[in-house]
Every structure is written in C-alpha cells, then in structure tokens.
Design a protein around this motif. Sequence first.
Motif, PDB file in Angstrom:
ATOM      1  N   MET A   1      23.414  37.645 -25.393  1.00 28.86           N
ATOM      2  CA  MET A   1      22.084  38.190 -24.742  1.00 28.86           C
ATOM      3  C   MET A   1      22.138  39.335 -23.818  1.00 28.86           C
ATOM      4  SD  MET A   1      20.578  34.507 -23.667  1.00 28.86           S
ATOM      5  CE  MET A   1      20.526  33.183 -24.602  1.00 28.86           C
ATOM      6  N   ASN A   2      23.717  39.917 -23.491  1.00 32.80           N
ATOM      7  CA  ASN A   2      23.733  41.051 -22.636  1.00 32.80           C
ATOM      8  C   ASN A   2      24.567  42.016 -23.188  1.00 32.80           C
ATOM      9  OD1 ASN A   2      22.791  39.638 -19.856  1.00 32.80           O
ATOM     10  ND2 ASN A   2      23.926  38.053 -20.802  1.00 32.80           N
ATOM     11  N   GLY A   3      24.208  42.268 -24.232  1.00 31.83           N
ATOM     12  CA  GLY A   3      24.920  43.627 -24.887  1.00 31.83           C
ATOM     13  C   GLY A   3      24.527  45.006 -24.242  1.00 31.83           C
ATOM     14  N   VAL A   4      25.521  45.522 -24.119  1.00 34.70           N
ATOM     15  CA  VAL A   4      25.163  47.002 -23.211  1.00 34.70           C
ATOM     16  C   VAL A   4      24.786  47.826 -24.257  1.00 34.70           C
ATOM     17  CG1 VAL A   4      26.466  48.593 -21.902  1.00 34.70           C
ATOM     18  CG2 VAL A   4      27.141  46.402 -21.753  1.00 34.70           C
ATOM     19  N   ARG A   5      23.685  48.619 -23.855  1.00 31.70           N
ATOM     20  CA  ARG A   5      22.978  49.495 -24.759  1.00 31.70           C
ATOM     21  C   ARG A   5      23.592  50.984 -24.717  1.00 31.70           C
ATOM     22  NH1 ARG A   5      18.974  46.746 -22.917  1.00 31.70           N
ATOM     23  NH2 ARG A   5      17.683  45.324 -24.374  1.00 31.70           N
TER      24      ARG A   5
ATOM     25  N   ARG B   1      31.821  45.105 -18.548  1.00 27.47           N
ATOM     26  CA  ARG B   1      30.797  45.042 -17.968  1.00 27.47           C
ATOM     27  C   ARG B   1      29.781  44.131 -18.598  1.00 27.47           C
ATOM     28  NH1 ARG B   1      26.407  50.286 -18.548  1.00 27.47           N
ATOM     29  NH2 ARG B   1      24.974  49.480 -17.180  1.00 27.47           N
TER      30      ARG B   1
ATOM     31  N   PHE C   1      28.058  40.980 -16.401  1.00 26.78           N
ATOM     32  CA  PHE C   1      26.539  40.985 -16.793  1.00 26.78           C
ATOM     33  C   PHE C   1      26.426  39.345 -17.228  1.00 26.78           C
ATOM     34  CE2 PHE C   1      25.516  44.759 -15.020  1.00 26.78           C
ATOM     35  CZ  PHE C   1      24.951  45.633 -16.043  1.00 26.78           C
TER      36      PHE C   1
END
Lengths: 113, 190
Positions: B104-108, B120, B124
């Motif tokens: 759910m917390n993929g870095v864009r 990161r 997160f």
Amino acid sequence: MNSNSPKTEDLDRLLSAYFKQQLPNPWPAAPTSRFAEPSTVAANRPAHAERVGRSSLTLAASVAALLGLGLLLADTRPQGGVAPTATDGSVLKNSTANGDKLLKHMTPEPTHR
Amino acid sequence: MKPEPRSVLGSGDGSAERVASSDFDGLYERYGREVWAMSYSRWMDSELAMDITQEAFLRLWKQIEAGEEIQNPRAWLLRVARNLAEDYAKSSFRRNGTQPPEVMNGVRSGDVAPLDRMEREEGFAQIRALLDELPPADRDILTLKYALDYDAPQIAEVLGIAVTAVHMRLSRARQRLADRITASGVSQTP
C-alpha cells in the motif's frame, strides 16, 4: 520532553511526506465524465410538462393521420355495387399499389413470442 | 402550478444554487480530496479511499440527475463517504483479506534510488502501522493537515469542532505519534 523524541519540524516533514505520497497523483477525473451526458444538454431540454405536451400532440396527429388515411382507403375500396373511382382500383395515380395490400400492411400484425 | 423540482445544491453557506455539469466538476475539484482524506483516515488505504470518493461523487451525480435537492453537498458527500467506508471496507476485507503495508505504500517518485526507495517504503510502512494505532479522530486531523495542508480553522470546519479543539487534538496526536516513533525506532528522515 524526551530528548530522543523527534523534533516537531522533523515530525511535520515526515508526516507531510507520508501523507502526500498517499494522495493520488495525478488526481483522477470526476466519475461522471465516464458515465453521464453533460447536464448542459439536460439544461437545454424543455421542461418535462412541455415535453409531455408536445409528445401528446405528435401522437394525436399521427393517430389522426392514420385514421384519416384508413377512412380514405375504405371509401375507395369496392363495396357491394359501388364502383371505385379509380379505374384500376389503385389509390394513387400511376401507382401499382393494391389497396388491400396497404390495408393489410396497416393492420397490426399479431405479435409472436 | 408548482414547478417540478430541479437539482439544487447548497454552497454550504445556506444558499441554494441550480447545478450544472460545471458546478459538479467544481464540487469535485473543491471537495474531492477532502472526501478522499476522510476516507483514507478511516482505513489507511489510498486506493480504497479513492474508490469511496469516486462512488460518493457518482451518487451525488445521480442525485442531481434525479432532481433531488441537496442543500449542503459537502456535508452530504462526507456523510456518504463515511458510510461507504464502513460498508465497503468491511466487504473488501472479507473478500481479499488485509494487504501487507509495503503493497500500500509504493513510492511514486522516480528520482529516489532503489535502496533509498526501499528504506523509504519501509519507513512509510512503519508510519502507517503507527497511524493505524491512533484513534480515528486523531487520524482525521493528521490526514487533513498533512495530506491537504489544512489549517486549524479549515480542519474545524470539516470535522464540525471548535478551532481550539483542533489545536488540542493535533498537539495530542503529534505527541502520541512521536512517542510511538521513538519507541519503534522509525527513521525521522523522510
């Protein structure tokens, strides 16, 4: 205050980075662009009552036209010893149409299920 | 003869205005992120929050097309989103089960190096887990403040509480989170 606690500024930066990253980017379009017609069309449509009135008039005119045509054709059909006004039995001049066929065509077909 | 009711939306200040598609788009632009934020704070799931937001606005559109009167679209949307969050998320969890935080917390950002990105992501994920432990009221305030950069008066207006209450709850929420971060050893570097 606990000296090992994150400073307020650091915490603000951390939380801001986290929540901004969660926010969808780019922001999706509104759902109605996929499903709905523009309401300017709806806004330009006449009011419901006016639409109903016009529909009724149109329907009445259509029914009257059909009845009139039917009566006209009935008058031109041979009945007993009365001869048709047209020598070839057709309703229209130079027409190859047969009045019976036209009447049959106008008669609603029974629906088959 | 009483005219047939047309779609009427309130601007939130008590006045009613006739709606057009441009008004609807304006409402979406004005309140879409807010509805998302309140949906997100409930289940801490970005995609779920977006689904709820889209559904809420779609229902609003249908109300408009049906000629229903909605005096306060903002409050209406938030209420619908809250109800959807309760119903939708439960059914979603029933079907799919919970997803691991890293999903759910993929870095864009494309500028972050792979190793930094992993760190990161992990950070997160831990933040998300810590936020999950907070009371929903705390998450509401934190989401509105940090996702949308709302100030205290704006937060107070959305939540229907006093500005002083926002300050107090925000301070308390930050302290709770700070204590948990300290205890868990989460990196403070974003």
